[in-house]
Design a protein around this motif. Sequence first.
Motif, PDB file in Angstrom:
ATOM      1  N   VAL A  41       2.521  -8.804 -11.306  1.00  0.00           N
ATOM      2  CA  VAL A  41       2.734  -7.458 -10.774  1.00  0.00           C
ATOM      3  C   VAL A  41       2.431  -6.430 -11.863  1.00  0.00           C
ATOM      4  CG1 VAL A  41       4.440  -5.920  -9.734  1.00  0.00           C
ATOM      5  CG2 VAL A  41       4.483  -8.359  -9.215  1.00  0.00           C
ATOM      6  N   GLY A  42       1.722  -5.378 -11.494  1.00  0.00           N
ATOM      7  CA  GLY A  42       1.409  -4.296 -12.415  1.00  0.00           C
ATOM      8  C   GLY A  42       2.414  -3.174 -12.262  1.00  0.00           C
ATOM      9  N   VAL A  43       2.971  -2.726 -13.399  1.00  0.00           N
ATOM     10  CA  VAL A  43       3.967  -1.650 -13.393  1.00  0.00           C
ATOM     11  C   VAL A  43       3.725  -0.716 -14.572  1.00  0.00           C
ATOM     12  CG1 VAL A  43       5.757  -3.038 -12.278  1.00  0.00           C
ATOM     13  CG2 VAL A  43       5.646  -2.979 -14.747  1.00  0.00           C
ATOM     14  N   LYS A  44       4.280   0.476 -14.457  1.00  0.00           N
ATOM     15  CA  LYS A  44       4.342   1.427 -15.565  1.00  0.00           C
ATOM     16  C   LYS A  44       5.762   1.956 -15.630  1.00  0.00           C
ATOM     17  CE  LYS A  44      -0.245   3.462 -15.580  1.00  0.00           C
ATOM     18  NZ  LYS A  44      -0.943   4.741 -15.628  1.00  0.00           N
ATOM     19  N   ARG A  45       6.188   2.340 -16.812  1.00  0.00           N
ATOM     20  CA  ARG A  45       7.458   3.045 -16.921  1.00  0.00           C
ATOM     21  C   ARG A  45       7.298   4.391 -16.226  1.00  0.00           C
ATOM     22  NH1 ARG A  45       6.429   0.820 -21.807  1.00  0.00           N
ATOM     23  NH2 ARG A  45       7.907  -0.741 -22.508  1.00  0.00           N
ATOM     24  N   GLU A  46       8.366   4.903 -15.698  1.00  0.00           N
ATOM     25  CA  GLU A  46       8.312   6.191 -15.011  1.00  0.00           C
ATOM     26  C   GLU A  46       7.776   7.282 -15.934  1.00  0.00           C
ATOM     27  OE1 GLU A  46      11.238   9.027 -12.415  1.00  0.00           O
ATOM     28  OE2 GLU A  46      12.113   7.915 -14.080  1.00  0.00           O
TER      29      GLU A  46
ATOM     30  N   PHE B  12       5.202   1.298  -9.436  1.00  0.00           N
ATOM     31  CA  PHE B  12       4.474   0.125  -8.941  1.00  0.00           C
ATOM     32  C   PHE B  12       2.982   0.452  -8.889  1.00  0.00           C
ATOM     33  CE2 PHE B  12       2.653  -2.019  -5.171  1.00  0.00           C
ATOM     34  CZ  PHE B  12       2.773  -3.325  -5.599  1.00  0.00           C
ATOM     35  N   VAL B  13       2.151  -0.396  -9.500  1.00  0.00           N
ATOM     36  CA  VAL B  13       0.705  -0.164  -9.474  1.00  0.00           C
ATOM     37  C   VAL B  13      -0.086  -1.329  -8.898  1.00  0.00           C
ATOM     38  CG1 VAL B  13       0.693   1.579 -11.299  1.00  0.00           C
ATOM     39  CG2 VAL B  13       0.414  -0.812 -11.899  1.00  0.00           C
ATOM     40  N   GLY B  14       0.592  -2.307  -8.311  1.00  0.00           N
ATOM     41  CA  GLY B  14      -0.145  -3.338  -7.598  1.00  0.00           C
ATOM     42  C   GLY B  14       0.256  -4.752  -7.943  1.00  0.00           C
ATOM     43  N   VAL B  15      -0.283  -5.659  -7.136  1.00  0.00           N
ATOM     44  CA  VAL B  15      -0.113  -7.091  -7.367  1.00  0.00           C
ATOM     45  C   VAL B  15      -1.505  -7.636  -7.669  1.00  0.00           C
ATOM     46  CG1 VAL B  15       0.580  -9.296  -6.371  1.00  0.00           C
ATOM     47  CG2 VAL B  15       1.864  -7.224  -5.804  1.00  0.00           C
ATOM     48  N   TRP B  16      -1.638  -8.262  -8.805  1.00  0.00           N
ATOM     49  CA  TRP B  16      -2.934  -8.803  -9.227  1.00  0.00           C
ATOM     50  C   TRP B  16      -3.233 -10.090  -8.443  1.00  0.00           C
ATOM     51  CZ3 TRP B  16      -3.138  -4.351 -10.757  1.00  0.00           C
ATOM     52  CH2 TRP B  16      -2.582  -3.806 -11.887  1.00  0.00           C
ATOM     53  N   PRO B  17      -4.483 -10.498  -8.398  1.00  0.00           N
ATOM     54  CA  PRO B  17      -4.838 -11.741  -7.693  1.00  0.00           C
ATOM     55  C   PRO B  17      -4.092 -12.976  -8.213  1.00  0.00           C
ATOM     56  CG  PRO B  17      -6.811 -10.487  -8.172  1.00  0.00           C
ATOM     57  CD  PRO B  17      -5.669  -9.781  -8.866  1.00  0.00           C
ATOM     58  N   THR B  18      -3.640 -12.937  -9.441  1.00  0.00           N
ATOM     59  CA  THR B  18      -2.899 -14.058 -10.016  1.00  0.00           C
ATOM     60  C   THR B  18      -1.460 -14.124  -9.503  1.00  0.00           C
ATOM     61  OG1 THR B  18      -2.170 -12.697 -11.874  1.00  0.00           O
ATOM     62  CG2 THR B  18      -4.212 -13.973 -12.178  1.00  0.00           C
ATOM     63  N   GLY B  19      -1.012 -13.057  -8.837  1.00  0.00           N
ATOM     64  CA  GLY B  19       0.362 -12.990  -8.368  1.00  0.00           C
ATOM     65  C   GLY B  19       1.256 -12.179  -9.279  1.00  0.00           C
TER      66      GLY B  19
ATOM     67  N   ALA C  17       0.830  -1.206   0.000  1.00  0.00           N
ATOM     68  CA  ALA C  17       0.000   0.000   0.000  1.00  0.00           C
ATOM     69  C   ALA C  17       0.866   1.259   0.000  1.00  0.00           C
ATOM     70  CB  ALA C  17      -0.942  -0.005   1.196  1.00  0.00           C
ATOM     71  N   LYS C  18       1.935   1.259   0.777  1.00  0.00           N
ATOM     72  CA  LYS C  18       2.845   2.415   0.815  1.00  0.00           C
ATOM     73  C   LYS C  18       3.550   2.597  -0.521  1.00  0.00           C
ATOM     74  CE  LYS C  18       3.934   2.263   5.728  1.00  0.00           C
ATOM     75  NZ  LYS C  18       4.997   1.986   6.713  1.00  0.00           N
ATOM     76  N   ALA C  19       3.847   1.503  -1.200  1.00  0.00           N
ATOM     77  CA  ALA C  19       4.602   1.550  -2.448  1.00  0.00           C
ATOM     78  C   ALA C  19       3.741   1.922  -3.656  1.00  0.00           C
ATOM     79  CB  ALA C  19       5.258   0.198  -2.697  1.00  0.00           C
ATOM     80  N   TYR C  20       2.432   1.824  -3.527  1.00  0.00           N
ATOM     81  CA  TYR C  20       1.537   2.067  -4.663  1.00  0.00           C
ATOM     82  C   TYR C  20       1.783   3.450  -5.274  1.00  0.00           C
ATOM     83  CZ  TYR C  20      -2.554   2.603  -7.564  1.00  0.00           C
ATOM     84  OH  TYR C  20      -3.370   2.811  -8.640  1.00  0.00           O
ATOM     85  N   GLY C  21       2.019   3.473  -6.573  1.00  0.00           N
ATOM     86  CA  GLY C  21       2.199   4.727  -7.298  1.00  0.00           C
ATOM     87  C   GLY C  21       3.593   5.324  -7.208  1.00  0.00           C
ATOM     88  N   LYS C  22       4.472   4.719  -6.428  1.00  0.00           N
ATOM     89  CA  LYS C  22       5.828   5.231  -6.259  1.00  0.00           C
ATOM     90  C   LYS C  22       6.740   4.668  -7.342  1.00  0.00           C
ATOM     91  CE  LYS C  22       4.954   7.202  -2.184  1.00  0.00           C
ATOM     92  NZ  LYS C  22       3.636   6.760  -1.874  1.00  0.00           N
ATOM     93  N   VAL C  23       7.811   5.407  -7.637  1.00  0.00           N
ATOM     94  CA  VAL C  23       8.785   5.002  -8.646  1.00  0.00           C
ATOM     95  C   VAL C  23       9.988   4.372  -7.947  1.00  0.00           C
ATOM     96  CG1 VAL C  23      10.327   5.824 -10.465  1.00  0.00           C
ATOM     97  CG2 VAL C  23       8.029   6.789 -10.242  1.00  0.00           C
ATOM     98  N   PHE C  24      10.441   3.264  -8.506  1.00  0.00           N
ATOM     99  CA  PHE C  24      11.575   2.518  -7.948  1.00  0.00           C
ATOM    100  C   PHE C  24      12.596   2.230  -9.040  1.00  0.00           C
ATOM    101  CE2 PHE C  24       7.954   1.569  -5.306  1.00  0.00           C
ATOM    102  CZ  PHE C  24       8.474   1.610  -4.020  1.00  0.00           C
ATOM    103  N   ASP C  25      13.871   2.180  -8.652  1.00  0.00           N
ATOM    104  CA  ASP C  25      14.924   1.712  -9.550  1.00  0.00           C
ATOM    105  C   ASP C  25      14.858   0.191  -9.551  1.00  0.00           C
ATOM    106  OD1 ASP C  25      16.138   4.152 -10.341  1.00  0.00           O
ATOM    107  OD2 ASP C  25      17.058   4.295  -8.360  1.00  0.00           O
ATOM    108  N   ALA C  26      14.452  -0.379 -10.668  1.00  0.00           N
ATOM    109  CA  ALA C  26      14.307  -1.832 -10.769  1.00  0.00           C
ATOM    110  C   ALA C  26      14.668  -2.275 -12.188  1.00  0.00           C
ATOM    111  CB  ALA C  26      12.877  -2.236 -10.417  1.00  0.00           C
ATOM    112  N   PRO C  27      15.966  -2.358 -12.476  1.00  0.00           N
ATOM    113  CA  PRO C  27      16.391  -2.770 -13.817  1.00  0.00           C
ATOM    114  C   PRO C  27      15.903  -4.175 -14.160  1.00  0.00           C
ATOM    115  CG  PRO C  27      18.280  -2.146 -12.437  1.00  0.00           C
ATOM    116  CD  PRO C  27      17.067  -2.114 -11.579  1.00  0.00           C
ATOM    117  N   GLY C  28      15.533  -4.342 -15.418  1.00  0.00           N
ATOM    118  CA  GLY C  28      15.134  -5.655 -15.901  1.00  0.00           C
ATOM    119  C   GLY C  28      13.660  -5.973 -15.782  1.00  0.00           C
ATOM    120  N   VAL C  29      12.895  -5.117 -15.123  1.00  0.00           N
ATOM    121  CA  VAL C  29      11.460  -5.392 -14.982  1.00  0.00           C
ATOM    122  C   VAL C  29      10.741  -5.058 -16.283  1.00  0.00           C
ATOM    123  CG1 VAL C  29       9.360  -4.807 -13.720  1.00  0.00           C
ATOM    124  CG2 VAL C  29      11.508  -5.050 -12.492  1.00  0.00           C
ATOM    125  N   VAL C  30      11.042  -3.896 -16.844  1.00  0.00           N
ATOM    126  CA  VAL C  30      10.446  -3.465 -18.111  1.00  0.00           C
ATOM    127  C   VAL C  30      11.586  -3.168 -19.074  1.00  0.00           C
ATOM    128  CG1 VAL C  30       9.029  -1.721 -19.249  1.00  0.00           C
ATOM    129  CG2 VAL C  30       8.442  -2.471 -16.946  1.00  0.00           C
TER     130      VAL C  30
END
Length: 72
Positions: free
Chosen positions: A37-42, A28-35, A7-20
Amino acid sequence: MQQAQLAKAYGKVFDAPGVVNGSARVRFVGVWPTGNVGVKRETDPDSFGPLTVSPEKAQSLMQAIERRYPAK
């Protein structure tokens, strides 16, 4: 990972190479029920929908969230 951390991380930008491909910073935009992870580029506008990545591919993002918001 605890729900409060996510919840704290929702909408925040993180350095995470290799994700996208082509972007080391992701929002970070959430974890879906399937497990997955939803993300957007900064740089993606709000009107763009999130990308869905597997938990394995999102591992560096989840580690970055853990570092910024450690479990209590």
